[in-house]
Design a protein around this motif. Structure first.
Motif, PDB file in Angstrom:
ATOM      1  N   VAL A  23       0.853  -1.192   0.000  1.00  0.00           N
ATOM      2  CA  VAL A  23       0.000   0.000   0.000  1.00  0.00           C
ATOM      3  C   VAL A  23       0.893   1.249   0.000  1.00  0.00           C
ATOM      4  O   VAL A  23       1.709   1.444   0.895  1.00  0.00           O
ATOM      5  N   THR A  25       1.376   5.312   0.296  1.00  0.00           N
ATOM      6  CA  THR A  25       0.787   6.518   0.852  1.00  0.00           C
ATOM      7  C   THR A  25       1.475   7.681   0.159  1.00  0.00           C
ATOM      8  O   THR A  25       2.704   7.751   0.115  1.00  0.00           O
ATOM      9  N   THR A  93      -4.098   6.767   0.034  1.00  0.00           N
ATOM     10  CA  THR A  93      -3.433   5.476  -0.123  1.00  0.00           C
ATOM     11  C   THR A  93      -3.888   4.845  -1.432  1.00  0.00           C
ATOM     12  O   THR A  93      -4.993   5.105  -1.918  1.00  0.00           O
TER      13      THR A  93
END
Length: 170
Positions: A23, A25, A93
């Motif tokens: 993930v 960010t 995200t």
């Protein structure tokens, strides 16, 4: 890590970017510095992936663009806002999603994006591009022209089709 089976990258570089368990960010700035005929520098987020042993990294756009033709003089800023307060910028995200990057959350959402000249001068007449998150403006959007005399003019657009990543709305 030389033993890794895959490698990821994100552009533009920022100390605020991270990758944790697949993930990313990152962010799209709500305040963007522009010149006529182009989009803001260092705002259009792209992510990439390469497999181990392959020197080529495949990059994919994450953002959408909204093109706005400025046809009047005396404008200091242009501000885009969804008529339903859609999230269009800020920290978010995303995941690689097999080469189709998808936004998965908004950690510091912004509902406006403002374009300005780097020196604070009036914007030249011409085309400007707002760099935004993919979204659907269900009730349309508005562009607020901040005039150099302190007044504002508002230009409203009706509902538009959903904007996908890499798409330019004209």
């Amino acid at each position: 890590d030389p033993a890794a089976q895959e490698y990821y990258a994100i552009y533009p570089f920022s100390s605020g970017h991270s990758l944790n368990n697949g993930v990313f960010t990152t962010q799209i700035k709500a305040q963007q510095t522009v010149q006529a005929g182009s989009m803001a520098e260092n705002c259009a987020v792209v992510v990439g992936k390469a497999e181990a042993g392959n020197p080529n990294m495949e990059f994919k756009n994450v953002c959408s663009l909204v093109k706005f033709p400025l046809e009047v003089a005396g404008v200091k800023s242009l501000t885009l806002i969804g008529n339903n307060n859609e999230v269009i910028a800020g920290q978010f995200t995303l995941i690689w999603n097999n080469g189709d990057p998808q936004v998965t959350g908004n950690t510091k959402p912004e509902v406006t994006v403002t374009l300005r000249d780097a020196e604070g001068a009036d914007l030249a007449i011409g085309d400007y591009y707002f760099t935004i998150l993919p979204t659907e403006f269900t009730k349309g959007f508005s562009v607020i022209l901040g005039m150099n005399d302190g007044t504002q003019q508002i230009i409203r657009h009706r509902a538009v089709p959903a904007l996908s990543r890499g798409q330019i709305f004209c």
